[in-house]
Design a protein around this motif. Structure first.
Motif, PDB file in Angstrom:
ATOM      1  N   GLU A 247      34.143  32.655  39.279  1.00  0.00           N
ATOM      2  CA  GLU A 247      33.231  33.806  39.364  1.00  0.00           C
ATOM      3  C   GLU A 247      33.856  35.053  38.747  1.00  0.00           C
ATOM      4  O   GLU A 247      33.793  36.153  39.286  1.00  0.00           O
ATOM      5  CB  GLU A 247      32.837  34.084  40.817  1.00  0.00           C
ATOM      6  N   ARG A 248      34.464  34.859  37.580  1.00  0.00           N
ATOM      7  CA  ARG A 248      35.207  35.944  36.933  1.00  0.00           C
ATOM      8  C   ARG A 248      34.331  37.139  36.589  1.00  0.00           C
ATOM      9  O   ARG A 248      34.764  38.289  36.701  1.00  0.00           O
ATOM     10  CB  ARG A 248      35.907  35.408  35.682  1.00  0.00           C
ATOM     11  N   LYS A 249      33.079  36.880  36.168  1.00  0.00           N
ATOM     12  CA  LYS A 249      32.198  37.985  35.807  1.00  0.00           C
ATOM     13  C   LYS A 249      31.849  38.828  37.040  1.00  0.00           C
ATOM     14  O   LYS A 249      31.896  40.066  36.993  1.00  0.00           O
ATOM     15  CB  LYS A 249      30.935  37.455  35.141  1.00  0.00           C
TER      16      LYS A 249
ATOM     17  N   LEU B 190      32.486  43.689  40.261  1.00  0.00           N
ATOM     18  CA  LEU B 190      32.704  44.300  41.568  1.00  0.00           C
ATOM     19  C   LEU B 190      33.973  45.142  41.582  1.00  0.00           C
ATOM     20  O   LEU B 190      34.029  46.195  42.220  1.00  0.00           O
ATOM     21  CB  LEU B 190      32.786  43.203  42.630  1.00  0.00           C
ATOM     22  N   LEU B 191      34.980  44.691  40.858  1.00  0.00           N
ATOM     23  CA  LEU B 191      36.234  45.438  40.803  1.00  0.00           C
ATOM     24  C   LEU B 191      36.048  46.775  40.100  1.00  0.00           C
ATOM     25  O   LEU B 191      36.662  47.785  40.479  1.00  0.00           O
ATOM     26  CB  LEU B 191      37.297  44.601  40.085  1.00  0.00           C
ATOM     27  N   LYS B 192      35.184  46.798  39.087  1.00  0.00           N
ATOM     28  CA  LYS B 192      34.966  48.022  38.313  1.00  0.00           C
ATOM     29  C   LYS B 192      34.198  49.092  39.081  1.00  0.00           C
ATOM     30  O   LYS B 192      34.201  50.261  38.690  1.00  0.00           O
ATOM     31  CB  LYS B 192      34.215  47.684  37.027  1.00  0.00           C
ATOM     32  N   THR B 193      33.538  48.710  40.164  1.00  0.00           N
ATOM     33  CA  THR B 193      32.793  49.711  40.936  1.00  0.00           C
ATOM     34  C   THR B 193      33.718  50.700  41.637  1.00  0.00           C
ATOM     35  O   THR B 193      33.305  51.808  41.986  1.00  0.00           O
ATOM     36  CB  THR B 193      31.903  49.030  41.991  1.00  0.00           C
ATOM     37  N   LYS B 194      34.982  50.276  41.878  1.00  0.00           N
ATOM     38  CA  LYS B 194      35.986  51.132  42.523  1.00  0.00           C
ATOM     39  C   LYS B 194      35.484  51.713  43.847  1.00  0.00           C
ATOM     40  O   LYS B 194      35.578  52.900  44.118  1.00  0.00           O
ATOM     41  CB  LYS B 194      36.412  52.257  41.583  1.00  0.00           C
ATOM     42  N   THR B 195      34.909  50.841  44.669  1.00  0.00           N
ATOM     43  CA  THR B 195      34.422  51.224  45.984  1.00  0.00           C
ATOM     44  C   THR B 195      35.242  50.514  47.054  1.00  0.00           C
ATOM     45  O   THR B 195      36.210  49.809  46.753  1.00  0.00           O
ATOM     46  CB  THR B 195      32.939  50.839  46.124  1.00  0.00           C
ATOM     47  N   GLY B 196      34.826  50.683  48.299  1.00  0.00           N
ATOM     48  CA  GLY B 196      35.482  49.967  49.377  1.00  0.00           C
ATOM     49  C   GLY B 196      35.359  48.459  49.216  1.00  0.00           C
ATOM     50  O   GLY B 196      36.262  47.704  49.600  1.00  0.00           O
ATOM     51  N   ASP B 197      34.228  48.008  48.636  1.00  0.00           N
ATOM     52  CA  ASP B 197      34.052  46.580  48.391  1.00  0.00           C
ATOM     53  C   ASP B 197      35.095  46.064  47.413  1.00  0.00           C
ATOM     54  O   ASP B 197      35.546  44.916  47.520  1.00  0.00           O
ATOM     55  CB  ASP B 197      32.650  46.305  47.842  1.00  0.00           C
ATOM     56  N   SER B 198      35.452  46.883  46.448  1.00  0.00           N
ATOM     57  CA  SER B 198      36.499  46.484  45.489  1.00  0.00           C
ATOM     58  C   SER B 198      37.821  46.249  46.204  1.00  0.00           C
ATOM     59  O   SER B 198      38.559  45.314  45.878  1.00  0.00           O
ATOM     60  CB  SER B 198      36.676  47.571  44.422  1.00  0.00           C
ATOM     61  N   LEU B 199      38.121  47.084  47.183  1.00  0.00           N
ATOM     62  CA  LEU B 199      39.363  46.931  47.950  1.00  0.00           C
ATOM     63  C   LEU B 199      39.337  45.643  48.764  1.00  0.00           C
ATOM     64  O   LEU B 199      40.328  44.902  48.804  1.00  0.00           O
ATOM     65  CB  LEU B 199      39.549  48.141  48.878  1.00  0.00           C
ATOM     66  N   VAL B 200      38.198  45.366  49.422  1.00  0.00           N
ATOM     67  CA  VAL B 200      38.059  44.124  50.191  1.00  0.00           C
ATOM     68  C   VAL B 200      38.226  42.917  49.272  1.00  0.00           C
ATOM     69  O   VAL B 200      38.921  41.950  49.602  1.00  0.00           O
ATOM     70  CB  VAL B 200      36.690  44.081  50.897  1.00  0.00           C
ATOM     71  N   LEU B 201      37.589  42.976  48.115  1.00  0.00           N
ATOM     72  CA  LEU B 201      37.687  41.894  47.131  1.00  0.00           C
ATOM     73  C   LEU B 201      39.137  41.650  46.718  1.00  0.00           C
ATOM     74  O   LEU B 201      39.621  40.511  46.728  1.00  0.00           O
ATOM     75  CB  LEU B 201      36.842  42.245  45.904  1.00  0.00           C
ATOM     76  N   LEU B 202      39.817  42.715  46.355  1.00  0.00           N
ATOM     77  CA  LEU B 202      41.183  42.597  45.838  1.00  0.00           C
ATOM     78  C   LEU B 202      42.141  42.090  46.912  1.00  0.00           C
ATOM     79  O   LEU B 202      42.980  41.208  46.647  1.00  0.00           O
ATOM     80  CB  LEU B 202      41.649  43.956  45.302  1.00  0.00           C
ATOM     81  N   ILE B 203      42.026  42.617  48.121  1.00  0.00           N
ATOM     82  CA  ILE B 203      42.926  42.191  49.204  1.00  0.00           C
ATOM     83  C   ILE B 203      42.670  40.730  49.561  1.00  0.00           C
ATOM     84  O   ILE B 203      43.617  39.950  49.757  1.00  0.00           O
ATOM     85  CB  ILE B 203      42.749  43.101  50.432  1.00  0.00           C
TER      86      ILE B 203
END
Length: 586
Positions: A358-360, A365-378
């Motif tokens: 699910e790279r796309k 989601l990573l580019k949005t730079k929101t709290g969701d991006s942090l959850v995704l990355l962690i």
């Protein structure tokens, strides 16, 4: 339990369609089943056994018309870690326990709850699993010797680095041939099972050009038997159950997510609707049965399910046929499978990992730079560098904290007063010069729950002589209240009662009202102090104000203030006439 409605109007034409699709998916499932088993740290035949037993039961008993079940890539890191830590026998028990959990979840109708797992968590751990699967095949792709597999990603990468000098060029060539065939068939003949064609092409080339120079399934795991293993019930003890409860729960949760996601994809492709609870029960029964024949945990396979639909499947019979085809091929061609090079299996899993990453969605989601991006990355980093259990647990906790924070920010409490121009109330009418010392009107917006309690508490007036005698809460925009919100409301009531004041509430919604009735706060506030319209509540508030305190007041917060303060009488002496009736304000 079997959904016989799915077989209504079944005909000979439907059977022909199911035969074609079942044979195609069965052929595709064989190399995948063996590859997933090897990557999970067990013998390749166990993947085939899982494909046969679980595949047939999931199609018969599940809640999706076209679901194809079997071993999947998502399970690889979990099963390898469980097998390495507890052993193969305990892996079977954990699979059975996971099946029981899935049956309980379906029986208790918890299927819908799986849909509430946040997208950043699912994308994060799916991408992390893809990285683990892909990197886990590097050693086989290069034909490295003396490799010892570890649970941790960093340890495995270190192991590969230490043994790079042992690379086998023949293994590399074999893997490259298989990968090239898979990519070319996907590009120019997408309906052809590229993984099987690539596996055969690479195996034939290796046998003809450099026989004996690459490791094979037979040399690494022994010959694949051409029969099903005998039925055997593993030895289960309370001690084993206790130690395997956490791994079993993780298998069950991942299996539920994967199977229901596959069922949703199938619904979108076929225009059908699945029964999520029955799907969980079917998945559970399949996972209870498969270990009795040596099989590993199974779930719905998205790629094989999609292929089943595209091949023209008409009913769950295609899934049963797919399992039967795998069994027949096992009986007839098992000795030949033992000659398959391990290097030819690795590109199949690498392509699976690439497709499931699910790279796309991950990058978007990573580019949005929101709290969701942090959850995704962690979640992603913990999946890769720690383990999937910790990743899912931390990801869910972070997602819940983020949700509570967002909901708390949505909650607003604003002091308002009537606007004579618009016949409504609004915060723009409140100022130091234009406010009522005796009546405080507040509009509450958003859920009144533990995450928003601090905002409500800090905005509401406390007790004391300088606070309003009457507080009116407009609650038409409060859809939800929990016991923390109710406690805050009870605290406000106590403050007002201590200073001789009272609370009025208008436009309260059903759920908060029901909670107040259950806790008894509804009766304590007083049934007569709840109003359907704000205007009625304001009229009541004006009737209870202290006339002595109104005399001389120049705030003029309400139209009635002129009469109450004596200002109207003074104006009448000068020949002016003022309106003093409470109109529909509000």
């Amino acid at each position: 339990m079997i959904g016989w409605s799915r077989f209504q109007d079944y005909s000979l034409s439907s059977l022909r369609k199911d035969l074609v699709s079942g044979m195609i998916v069965g052929v595709i499932a064989i190399p995948l089943g063996m590859a997933f088993a090897i990557a999970s740290g067990v013998k390749p035949e166990y993947g085939i056994y899982t494909t046969i037993v679980a595949g047939i039961l999931i199609s018969l008993l599940g809640g999706s018309r076209f679901q194809i079940g079997g071993p999947t890539g998502a399970f690889i890191p979990i099963l390898f870690a469980i097998g390495a830590k507890y052993g193969y026998e305990n892996l079977l028990i954990a699979g059975m326990m996971a099946g029981i959990i899935l049956v309980l979840m379906g029986t208790l109708r918890l299927g819908v709850l799986i849909k509430f797992i946040p997208k950043p968590v699912t994308i994060g751990f799916t991408a992390g699993i893809a990285v683990i699967i892909f990197t886990g095949q590097i050693a086989s792709f290069l034909g490295l010797k003396g490799i010892e597999r570890h649970e941790r990603f960093v340890d495995n990468m270190h192991e590969i680095g230490l043994h790079l000098s042992t690379m086998n060029p023949y293994s590399l060539l074999t893997a490259a041939i298989c990968l090239a065939v898979i990519l070319l068939t996907a590009r120019f003949a997408p309906r052809v099972p590229g993984s099987l064609i690539g596996l055969i092409a690479a195996s034939v080339m290796a046998a003809l050009l450099f026989s004996g120079k690459v490791a094979t399934i037979g040399s690494a795991y022994g010959d694949i038997p051409n029969t099903l293993p005998s039925f055997r019930f593993p030895e289960i003890t309370w001690e084993r159950i206790g130690s395997l409860l956490r791994p079993a729960f993780l298998i069950a949760m991942l299996g539920a997510i994967e199977s229901l996601l596959s069922a949703v994809v199938a619904d979108g492709m076929s225009g059908t609707r699945h029964d999520s609870n029955r799907e969980l029960i079917g998945q559970g029964i399949a996972n209870i049965a498969a270990p009795l024949f040596g099989g590993i945990p199974a779930t719905g396979a998205i790629a094989r399910t999609a292929t089943n639909i595209k091949s023209g499947a008409a009913s769950p019979v295609s899934g049963v046929i797919h399992g039967a085809v795998v069994f027949l091929i096992l009986l007839l061609f098992a000795p030949y499978a033992s000659s398959i090079p391990l290097a030819a299996m690795s590109p199949i899993l690498m392509v699976v990992a690439w497709n499931m990453s699910e790279r796309k969605a991950f990058l978007r989601l990573l580019k949005t730079k929101t709290g969701d991006s942090l959850v995704l990355l962690i979640t992603f980093l913990l999946t890769v560098f720690a383990d999937l259990t910790a990743a899912v647990e931390v990801g869910l906790v972070l997602a819940v904290i983020l949700f509570v924070k967002r909901m708390g920010e949505v909650h607003l409490v604003s002091k308002v007063l009537p606007d004579p121009e618009s016949v409504k109330v609004g915060p723009h009418m409140v100022s130091e010069e234009h406010d009522c010392p005796q009546i405080g009107i507040y509009t509450v917006e958003g859920p009144l729950f533990f995450g928003a309690a601090y905002r409500f508490e800090h905005t509401m007036p406390g007790g004391g002589p300088d606070q309003p005698r009457v507080v009116l809460l407009r609650m038409s925009k409060v859809p939800l209240m929990d016991t923390t919100g109710e406690s805050n409301l009870a605290g406000l009531v106590r403050h007002l009662e201590s200073s001789g004041g009272k609370l009025l509430i208008s436009c309260i919604q059903p759920q908060p009202l029901e909670l107040l009735r259950k806790t008894g706060l509804y009766e304590r506030i007083g049934v007569s102090r709840f109003y359907e319209h704000t205007g009625e509540a304001i009229n009541e508030a004006l009737r209870t104000v202290s006339r002595e305190q109104c005399i001389g007041c120049r705030h003029a917060a309400f139209r009635e203030c002129a009469a109450l303060s004596g200002y109207e009488e003074a104006q009448n002496r000068l020949g002016f006439k003022a309106r003093s009736k409470a109109e529909a304000v509000r």
